[in-house]
Design a protein around this motif. Structure first.
Motif, PDB file in Angstrom:
ATOM      1  N   TYR A   1       0.852  -1.192   0.000  1.00 52.43           N
ATOM      2  CA  TYR A   1       0.000   0.000   0.000  1.00 52.43           C
ATOM      3  C   TYR A   1       0.884   1.238   0.000  1.00 52.43           C
ATOM      4  O   TYR A   1       1.805   1.369   0.811  1.00 52.43           O
ATOM      5  CB  TYR A   1      -0.913   0.001   1.223  1.00 52.43           C
ATOM      6  CG  TYR A   1      -1.891   1.150   1.227  1.00 52.43           C
ATOM      7  CD1 TYR A   1      -2.911   1.215   0.276  1.00 52.43           C
ATOM      8  CD2 TYR A   1      -1.795   2.169   2.170  1.00 52.43           C
ATOM      9  CE1 TYR A   1      -3.810   2.266   0.268  1.00 52.43           C
ATOM     10  CE2 TYR A   1      -2.698   3.224   2.168  1.00 52.43           C
ATOM     11  CZ  TYR A   1      -3.709   3.263   1.214  1.00 52.43           C
ATOM     12  OH  TYR A   1      -4.584   4.311   1.211  1.00 52.43           O
TER      13      TYR A   1
ATOM     14  N   VAL B   1      -3.080   4.053  -3.078  1.00 51.22           N
ATOM     15  CA  VAL B   1      -3.248   2.924  -3.988  1.00 51.22           C
ATOM     16  C   VAL B   1      -2.265   1.826  -3.589  1.00 51.22           C
ATOM     17  O   VAL B   1      -1.372   2.034  -2.762  1.00 51.22           O
ATOM     18  CB  VAL B   1      -3.001   3.332  -5.462  1.00 51.22           C
ATOM     19  CG1 VAL B   1      -4.005   4.375  -5.912  1.00 51.22           C
ATOM     20  CG2 VAL B   1      -1.574   3.821  -5.670  1.00 51.22           C
ATOM     21  N   TYR B   2      -2.434   0.661  -4.214  1.00 46.45           N
ATOM     22  CA  TYR B   2      -1.515  -0.446  -3.999  1.00 46.45           C
ATOM     23  C   TYR B   2      -0.601  -0.580  -5.217  1.00 46.45           C
ATOM     24  O   TYR B   2      -1.014  -0.338  -6.348  1.00 46.45           O
ATOM     25  CB  TYR B   2      -2.261  -1.764  -3.784  1.00 46.45           C
ATOM     26  CG  TYR B   2      -3.041  -1.825  -2.499  1.00 46.45           C
ATOM     27  CD1 TYR B   2      -2.492  -2.409  -1.361  1.00 46.45           C
ATOM     28  CD2 TYR B   2      -4.337  -1.299  -2.422  1.00 46.45           C
ATOM     29  CE1 TYR B   2      -3.216  -2.467  -0.174  1.00 46.45           C
ATOM     30  CE2 TYR B   2      -5.056  -1.352  -1.243  1.00 46.45           C
ATOM     31  CZ  TYR B   2      -4.491  -1.928  -0.117  1.00 46.45           C
ATOM     32  OH  TYR B   2      -5.196  -1.973   1.047  1.00 46.45           O
ATOM     33  N   ARG B   3       0.624  -0.951  -4.966  1.00 46.62           N
ATOM     34  CA  ARG B   3       1.561  -1.304  -6.034  1.00 46.62           C
ATOM     35  C   ARG B   3       1.812  -2.802  -5.946  1.00 46.62           C
ATOM     36  O   ARG B   3       1.895  -3.367  -4.842  1.00 46.62           O
ATOM     37  CB  ARG B   3       2.881  -0.544  -5.877  1.00 46.62           C
ATOM     38  CG  ARG B   3       2.791   0.924  -6.283  1.00 46.62           C
ATOM     39  CD  ARG B   3       3.138   1.089  -7.769  1.00 46.62           C
ATOM     40  NE  ARG B   3       2.799   2.428  -8.248  1.00 46.62           N
ATOM     41  CZ  ARG B   3       3.557   3.490  -8.073  1.00 46.62           C
ATOM     42  NH1 ARG B   3       4.706   3.395  -7.436  1.00 46.62           N
ATOM     43  NH2 ARG B   3       3.185   4.666  -8.556  1.00 46.62           N
TER      44      ARG B   3
ATOM     45  N   ILE C   1      -0.618  -0.845 -10.759  1.00 38.75           N
ATOM     46  CA  ILE C   1      -1.303  -0.143  -9.676  1.00 38.75           C
ATOM     47  C   ILE C   1      -2.640  -0.834  -9.456  1.00 38.75           C
ATOM     48  O   ILE C   1      -3.370  -1.121 -10.408  1.00 38.75           O
ATOM     49  CB  ILE C   1      -1.537   1.336 -10.047  1.00 38.75           C
ATOM     50  CG1 ILE C   1      -0.214   2.049 -10.302  1.00 38.75           C
ATOM     51  CG2 ILE C   1      -2.334   2.053  -8.960  1.00 38.75           C
ATOM     52  CD1 ILE C   1      -0.373   3.401 -10.968  1.00 38.75           C
TER      53      ILE C   1
ATOM     54  N   ARG D   1      -6.121  -0.095  -7.825  1.00 34.90           N
ATOM     55  CA  ARG D   1      -6.893   1.050  -7.314  1.00 34.90           C
ATOM     56  C   ARG D   1      -8.304   0.577  -6.982  1.00 34.90           C
ATOM     57  O   ARG D   1      -9.044   0.100  -7.854  1.00 34.90           O
ATOM     58  CB  ARG D   1      -6.930   2.140  -8.376  1.00 34.90           C
ATOM     59  CG  ARG D   1      -7.560   3.448  -7.945  1.00 34.90           C
ATOM     60  CD  ARG D   1      -7.565   4.427  -9.109  1.00 34.90           C
ATOM     61  NE  ARG D   1      -6.218   4.741  -9.559  1.00 34.90           N
ATOM     62  CZ  ARG D   1      -5.470   5.717  -9.036  1.00 34.90           C
ATOM     63  NH1 ARG D   1      -5.947   6.464  -8.064  1.00 34.90           N
ATOM     64  NH2 ARG D   1      -4.256   5.936  -9.511  1.00 34.90           N
ATOM     65  N   SER D   2      -8.699   0.692  -5.713  1.00 32.31           N
ATOM     66  CA  SER D   2      -9.998   0.190  -5.251  1.00 32.31           C
ATOM     67  C   SER D   2     -11.151   0.900  -5.953  1.00 32.31           C
ATOM     68  O   SER D   2     -11.087   2.097  -6.242  1.00 32.31           O
ATOM     69  CB  SER D   2     -10.138   0.383  -3.742  1.00 32.31           C
ATOM     70  OG  SER D   2      -9.190  -0.397  -3.059  1.00 32.31           O
TER      71      SER D   2
ATOM     72  N   THR E   1     -10.131   7.507 -16.673  1.00 34.00           N
ATOM     73  CA  THR E   1      -8.862   6.888 -16.257  1.00 34.00           C
ATOM     74  C   THR E   1      -7.898   6.749 -17.418  1.00 34.00           C
ATOM     75  O   THR E   1      -6.690   6.687 -17.221  1.00 34.00           O
ATOM     76  CB  THR E   1      -9.107   5.502 -15.631  1.00 34.00           C
ATOM     77  OG1 THR E   1      -9.703   4.639 -16.623  1.00 34.00           O
ATOM     78  CG2 THR E   1     -10.018   5.589 -14.429  1.00 34.00           C
TER      79      THR E   1
ATOM     80  N   THR F   1      -5.132   0.847 -18.531  1.00 38.46           N
ATOM     81  CA  THR F   1      -5.949  -0.057 -17.717  1.00 38.46           C
ATOM     82  C   THR F   1      -5.925  -1.455 -18.320  1.00 38.46           C
ATOM     83  O   THR F   1      -6.211  -1.624 -19.507  1.00 38.46           O
ATOM     84  CB  THR F   1      -7.397   0.452 -17.623  1.00 38.46           C
ATOM     85  OG1 THR F   1      -7.380   1.831 -17.220  1.00 38.46           O
ATOM     86  CG2 THR F   1      -8.192  -0.355 -16.622  1.00 38.46           C
TER      87      THR F   1
ATOM     88  N   MET G   1     -10.883  -4.066  -7.617  1.00 35.12           N
ATOM     89  CA  MET G   1      -9.788  -3.122  -7.858  1.00 35.12           C
ATOM     90  C   MET G   1      -9.467  -3.067  -9.353  1.00 35.12           C
ATOM     91  O   MET G   1      -9.423  -4.100 -10.028  1.00 35.12           O
ATOM     92  CB  MET G   1      -8.536  -3.553  -7.083  1.00 35.12           C
ATOM     93  CG  MET G   1      -8.805  -3.849  -5.621  1.00 35.12           C
ATOM     94  SD  MET G   1      -7.411  -4.673  -4.807  1.00 35.12           S
ATOM     95  CE  MET G   1      -6.525  -3.256  -4.215  1.00 35.12           C
TER      96      MET G   1
ATOM     97  N   ASP H   1       0.713   3.556 -14.581  1.00 36.59           N
ATOM     98  CA  ASP H   1       0.835   4.984 -14.880  1.00 36.59           C
ATOM     99  C   ASP H   1       1.140   5.183 -16.355  1.00 36.59           C
ATOM    100  O   ASP H   1       1.894   4.421 -16.966  1.00 36.59           O
ATOM    101  CB  ASP H   1       1.968   5.607 -14.052  1.00 36.59           C
ATOM    102  CG  ASP H   1       1.652   5.586 -12.561  1.00 36.59           C
ATOM    103  OD1 ASP H   1       0.588   6.084 -12.191  1.00 36.59           O
ATOM    104  OD2 ASP H   1       2.479   5.061 -11.796  1.00 36.59           O
TER     105      ASP H   1
END
Length: 864
Positions: free
Chosen positions: A461, A467-469, A497, A499-500, A515, A521, A534, A539
């Motif tokens: 986190y 966000v989580y990586r 990434i 992302r919730s 996004t 994505t 998620m 990026d």
């Protein structure tokens, strides 16, 4: 006998001495032991042999030898009267043969001409000659048959005509001989296959091995005429004649010929296989055979159906009840036909283990063209099979995209819908929607996928951005792999990434478009502990609109905080020098520098392990001063082969000062390099070094930067070999004199064009000074003017006789003593009330030095 040998030798030499351009006209003496595989051909009274060395091609000047065409078949023809070798005799021989030379059988003492059969029509050893050389190696035992086969071979001169030649084929070259009752002929496999063309390298015929042929008996072997053969050729392609050793019957070796194509086309290959399969249903057999017999060209093969044994499918699973019966999905082990393989005499296949649909036929006797045309609009039809348990016949199909009219990317996605679910209908529908609008490989990046959470590792986190990586084990889809019937993937273990999603039921196109501007994505996953859905993304660089090198650096930011390169990755750290703003060290870097990003390992590739680097610290930089950041930024901006490379940042754990990690210069600073190498530098090297300095400056200026430490002390020394103003104190008084026009003087002869260039560089008016680009063009070693080259020669000659002394000296023997107040390190000077800078009155009038001796003396300073 000696006289005879001498006569033959003289004849050969006479012929060779007449040759100036055309080597083919020369004869040579050939030792008998240079032949092997010598065989006597009784029918025509000559010998055939292999000439190991072969004939001369050309003279190899470098190795002082003849280049030859090795291992060729030749004819050895005895000379009954070697004393009668005259030009007339040779001309007569040459009408029939190509003559290479003469040899002698050591056993019989017979002299022999070494010849190559030559076709009267082609004037070389053509296809007909190659057939003729083999006449002594076969016989059918029937003169009429032998004569006819030989006739068909002797009229063939080119590769393109070989299909018209017949050959005698021994019966033991056939296998799997079967009698076909319906048509009264035999079918067999011919081991060697028919001749296609001549293999000049291996000296043999190229053939199509293991081909299907028809064996048709000859009722009257003495009646083989051209008219008879023409009649046969209307229906069949004729390869040759053989004989059944048991019945003694002569047999024509044939192949079915398509009446439409005139050769054994795809329809014929299908027809040859009719006896190898049956569906046990006449209607189905006729339907399949009808589709196959209508296929003549490769592009039509997809229109042919085939009978497919049920055991060629695996992973068979029920899907639904369809309009015509139950529907199943399966994997077809062999895959569909693509084209005919002449070498293996079988069908080439593609897409092994491909997905197919098995659709039951309630009434197999009602399979009509109309029915097939109806399925064509929705499906690709491959063939028919039968379930051995239910005895149900089944169509073997594949979904066809209505837009692409083939099995496209969208279909591959669709066939996998049953293999996954997110547990949320809205998410499933949206993922499927993004997949069904993708038809080409180039569009795959727009498709989302459901990604199980266990395909990620090192999930962390990131508090700063919420966000989580993580690392994604499989990586993203790149294209469809037809061979393995699965998705090819790239960038395994890539950074992503997680992302919730606050509201997974609100995944709309609008949300995803939002996004898209910031992220790439890939799909959606779910944390099994929190049950949170998620988005899986990466990026996106706003400049490049993709995951570029800068993003790979950014993804690694959290793995290092106050240092770029950990200090413990350096060893053998040694102090070198102290500059105006810090210290410089030399060290070995264990890892070496970054070279490129490796998408496969998702890490940096490096080179130069244990390389030397320079560590440059800035005094009191532990709090990261503006000066330090500014210097780092400047180094990062400028990249040029003539500028020291900047690798990164580290921190001394003891002083806590930050340090730049730079390319190590073997000779240290420019001043140190000049001190060490000045006595070794030629004028050409001096000019090249100055050109490099100018190119570096140009790169710096193009990035809207200045050097700040490039001064006359560094540059003039390259030319004069003496540090400027070396014999006086460097103080305010010297600064005033420089403003008044004082400039260093050379104690050596310097080319006038170089002097003029230095004058411009030292001009008091900055507008008169040349740009770095102009200097680099003038000093470019590849384009020096002839005038400058002549001036360099004059300067070198004049400097050879300069006097030497006992104190410090240069390569030219120039002696000098350095004043204790002469400082050549960078420092800040703050002198007030300096006069306005100007040039000497005769600045551009004198061309032999920077300023005249008279003007220098007028300032009452001795500058040597």
């Amino acid at each position: 006998m000696d006289a005879l040998i001498k006569r033959i030798s003289l004849n050969n030499k006479y012929i060779q001495l007449k040759v100036h351009d055309d080597i083919d006209e020369a004869l040579e003496w050939i030792s008998y032991d240079r032949f092997d595989d010598i065989k006597y051909v009784e029918k025509i009274g000559i010998y055939r042999a292999n000439w190991i060395d072969g004939y001369i091609l050309y003279r190899d000047i470098e190795n002082k030898n003849w280049r030859r065409f090795n291992n060729i078949y030749v004819t050895l023809k005895s000379l009954n009267n070697p004393n009668n070798i005259t030009s007339e005799f040779m001309n007569e021989i040459n009408r029939t043969y190509k003559t290479y030379g003469i040899t002698q059988d050591p056993r019989t003492k017979k002299y022999m001409m070494v010849l190559n059969d030559e076709c009267i029509k082609c004037k070389n050893a053509c296809i007909a000659i190659r057939f003729r050389r083999n006449f002594g190696n076969w016989t059918s035992g029937n003169d009429d048959i032998d004569e006819y086969i030989q006739y068909t071979q002797l009229v063939v001169h080119k590769d393109s005509e070989i299909l018209h030649a017949l050959e005698w084929i021994p019966y033991d070259r056939f296998y799997d001989i079967k009698y076909i009752t319906q048509v009264g002929v035999y079918r067999a496999n011919w081991i060697d296959g028919n001749i296609s063309d001549w293999d000049g390298y291996n000296r043999k015929w190229k053939r199509c091995q293991n081909m299907f042929v028809i064996l048709k008996s000859l009722n009257n072997s003495n009646n083989i005429t051209s008219e008879f053969m023409n009649k046969i050729d209307r229906t069949y392609k004729t390869y040759g004649i053989t004989q059944d050793p048991r019945t003694k019957k002569y047999i024509m070796v044939l192949s079915d010929k398509c009446t439409k194509c005139g050769y054994a086309c795809n329809a014929i290959h299908f027809q040859h296989g009719f006896g190898n399969w049956t569906s046990n249903n006449n209607v189905i057999d006729k339907l399949i055979q009808g589709t196959q017999l209508s296929v003549h060209y490769q592009y039509e093969i997809s229109s042919a159906l085939e009978w497919i044994p049920y055991h060629k499918f695996n992973k068979i699973r029920y899907i639904e009840d369809g309009r015509f019966g139950k529907v199943y999905k399966a994997n077809w082990i062999d895959g569909n036909m693509s084209d005919w393989d002449n070498d293996n005499q079988n069908w080439k296949r593609k897409y092994q283990n491909m997905f197919v649909i098995l659709r039951s036929l309630n009434n197999p006797n009602n399979i009509t063209s109309e029915f097939l045309n109806e399925t064509k609009g929705t499906f690709v039809t491959y063939g028919i099979t039968q379930d051995p348990q239910t005895k149900k016949y089944m169509m073997v199909l594949n979904d066809k995209c209505p837009k692409c009219n083939c099995v496209c990317i969208a279909i591959h996605f669709q066939q996998n819908f049953e293999s996954w679910t997110s547990g949320n209908d809205d998410i499933d529908e949206y993922i499927q929607y993004t997949q069904l609008v993708v038809h080409k490989d180039s569009e795959i990046l727009h498709a989302l996928e459901w990604i199980p959470y266990d395909r990620f590792y090192d999930v962390e986190y990131i508090t700063q951005v919420g966000v989580y990586r993580a690392n994604w084990i499989d990586g993203s889809m790149s294209d469809w792999d037809d061979d393995n019937q699965n998705w090819k993937r790239k960038y395994q273990s890539m950074f992503v990434i997680l992302r919730s999603l606050s509201n997974p039921n609100n995944i709309t196109s609008e949300f995803l478009n939002e996004t898209k501007g910031t992220f790439v994505t890939y799909g959606i996953t779910q944390d099994p502990l929190t049950k949170k859905y998620m988005m899986v993304s990466s990026d996106k660089c706003p400049k490049c609109n993709c995951v570029c090198i800068a993003i790979h650096f950014q993804q690694n930011f959290e793995s290092w905080t106050s240092e770029w390169i950990p200090y413990d990755r350096f060893y053998n750290i040694k102090y070198i020098a102290k500059g105006g703003f810090g210290k410089v060290y030399k060290a070995n870097w264990a890892d070496g520098c970054i070279w490129d990003w490796n998408n496969e390992t998702q890490n940096w590739e490096r080179y130069g392990k244990n390389m030397f680097v320079a560590l440059k610290s800035l005094n009191n930089s532990k709090d990261v001063t503006f000066e330090f950041i500014n210097e780092i930024t400047s180094h990062h901006k400028v990249r040029n082969d003539t500028i020291i490379r900047f690798y990164g940042i580290t921190q001394d754990p003891e002083t806590e000062n930050y340090m730049m990690v730079l390319e190590y210069a073997n000779n240290g600073s420019l001043r140190n390099y000049l001190n060490i190498n000045c006595n070794k530098l030629s004028w050409e090297r001096k000019i090249r070094d100055l050109c490099d300095v100018a190119k570096g400056l140009e790169s710096i200026h193009n990035n809207r930067l200045i050097h700040r430490d490039l001064h006359v002390g560094n540059i003039l020394m390259v030319i004069s070999e003496l540090p400027p103003y070396h014999d006086m104190i460097h103080d305010q008084y010297l600064s005033i004199k420089i403003c008044q026009g004082l400039r260093p003087r050379f104690s050596i002869k310097v080319p006038q064009l170089i002097v003029h260039l230095i004058k411009r560089c030292l001009d008091a008016n900055p507008l008169n000074r040349p740009t770095a680009l102009e200097i680099s063009e003038i000093l470019n070693p590849w384009s020096l003017s002839n005038e400058l080259r002549e001036q360099i020669k004059e300067a070198e000659k004049a400097n050879d006789d300069l006097p030497t002394g006992n104190t410090s000296s240069t390569s030219l023997g120039l002696s000098y003593e350095k004043h204790s107040g002469a400082v050549y390190t960078s420092r800040l000077l703050n002198f007030d009330n300096l006069p306005k800078p100007k040039n000497s009155d005769d600045y551009y009038e004198k061309n032999d030095n920077i300023i005249s001796l008279e003007f220098s003396d007028s300032l009452q300073i001795n500058i040597s």
